[in-house]
Design an enzyme around this catalytic site. Structure first.
Site, mmCIF file in Angstrom:
data_model
loop_
_atom_site.group_PDB
_atom_site.id
_atom_site.type_symbol
_atom_site.label_atom_id
_atom_site.label_comp_id
_atom_site.label_asym_id
_atom_site.label_seq_id
_atom_site.Cartn_x
_atom_site.Cartn_y
_atom_site.Cartn_z
ATOM 1 N N ASP A 1 25.205 -33.176 -47.549
ATOM 2 C CA ASP A 1 25.478 -34.034 -46.261
ATOM 3 C C ASP A 1 27.311 -33.786 -46.169
ATOM 4 O O ASP A 1 27.870 -33.893 -47.469
ATOM 5 C CB ASP A 1 24.954 -35.132 -46.305
ATOM 6 N N ASN B 1 16.364 -32.461 -37.996
ATOM 7 C CA ASN B 1 17.500 -31.557 -37.651
ATOM 8 C C ASN B 1 17.574 -31.088 -36.041
ATOM 9 O O ASN B 1 18.203 -30.497 -35.450
ATOM 10 C CB ASN B 1 17.980 -30.723 -38.398
#
Ligand code: FPP
Length: 236
Positions: free
Chosen positions: A11, A59
């Site tokens: 991330d 996503n």
């Protein structure tokens, strides 16, 4: 002790790019470069399995441009790095729901697995269009389709149908980018993993950052629900 299997939520690519006044996709591109280098660092330290979260089932909610950029990154990654990874003894596995990705991505997926199938130095598993809940569900569906009776369905049986059946459960889970959550990554497989969180943004996660995570892991007391020798109280 070195973990056999490390799983990572990579991330912070977007923030890394923003800090440099660059588009988010540039962050993902640098993130991929960081990943390719990290595979070597892991292999050098004796880690046998590295599993990374490259695209989650959630996503798809990102802007179209970023979604298609991440899809294209699979193709770019294969064109740019597959040969190098293959030569360095990396076995690549891609896990996730293939049904929603394009034919070109599926071909790149197959090509990376086939080219590296016989390598043994380290297994890099890329979770793509993956979700932990999807994984548990697809494992149940496959077991049922095989005609498994409900009472015959054991944890071991189900584990053999999970996307990571080729790997032991992760010993160490790392999340970069400062958030403290699992985000639907390997829900089944992380049951007894040690967790390590760092504010380091993914493109900056280098050998020194890996060593910090490994040092933290080495200091953990893993009890798998039992008790530490000569200790009292509940194990965890
Ligand atoms: C999370 O950062 C990262 C991703 C959703 C993508 C991770 C992909 C790579 C590192 C490249 C490797 C890719 C392939 C296809 C092998 P974020 O965008 O959520 O960052 P932010 O939290 O700073 O916005």
């Amino acid at each position: 002790m070195v973990p056999r299997h490390v799983a990572i939520v990579m991330d912070g690519n977007g923030r890394w790019a923003k800090k440099r006044f660059m588009p988010r996709l540039v962050g993902h591109k640098f993130g991929m470069d960081a990943l390719v280098q990290l595979v070597d660092h892991c292999a050098e330290r004796g880690i046998e399995f590295l599993t990374v979260y490259a695209f989650s089932s959630e996503n798809w909610r990102r802007p179209d441009e970023e979604v298609s950029g991440l899809m294209d990154l699979v193709l770019v990654g294969v064109a740019k790095y597959l040969q190098r990874l293959a030569e360095r003894g990396v076995r690549i596995r891609m896990v996730g729901d293939r049904s929603a990705v394009s034919e070109r991505v599926r071909q790149a997926w197959d090509q990376s697995e086939q080219t590296t199938a016989h390598n043994t130095r380290i297994t890099l598993t890329v979770a793509f269009n993956y979700g932990g809940r999807w994984d548990i569900l697809q494992a149940c569906q496959r077991a049922l389709r095989e005609g498994t009776a409900p009472e015959a369905l054991t944890e071991d049986h189900l584990a053999r149908h999970m996307a990571l059946a080729h790997a032991p459960d992760p010993d160490l889970f790392i999340r970069t980018g400062g958030e403290l959550r699992v985000s639907n990554f390997l829900l089944w497989q992380l049951a007894y993993s040690e967790f390590y969180f760092t504010d380091c943004l993914w493109p900056d996660f280098n050998a020194a950052e890996l060593d910090k995570a490994l040092a933290a892991f080495a200091g953990r007391d893993r009890r798998f629900g039992g008790v530490a020798p000569a200790a009292t109280g509940a194990g965890s």
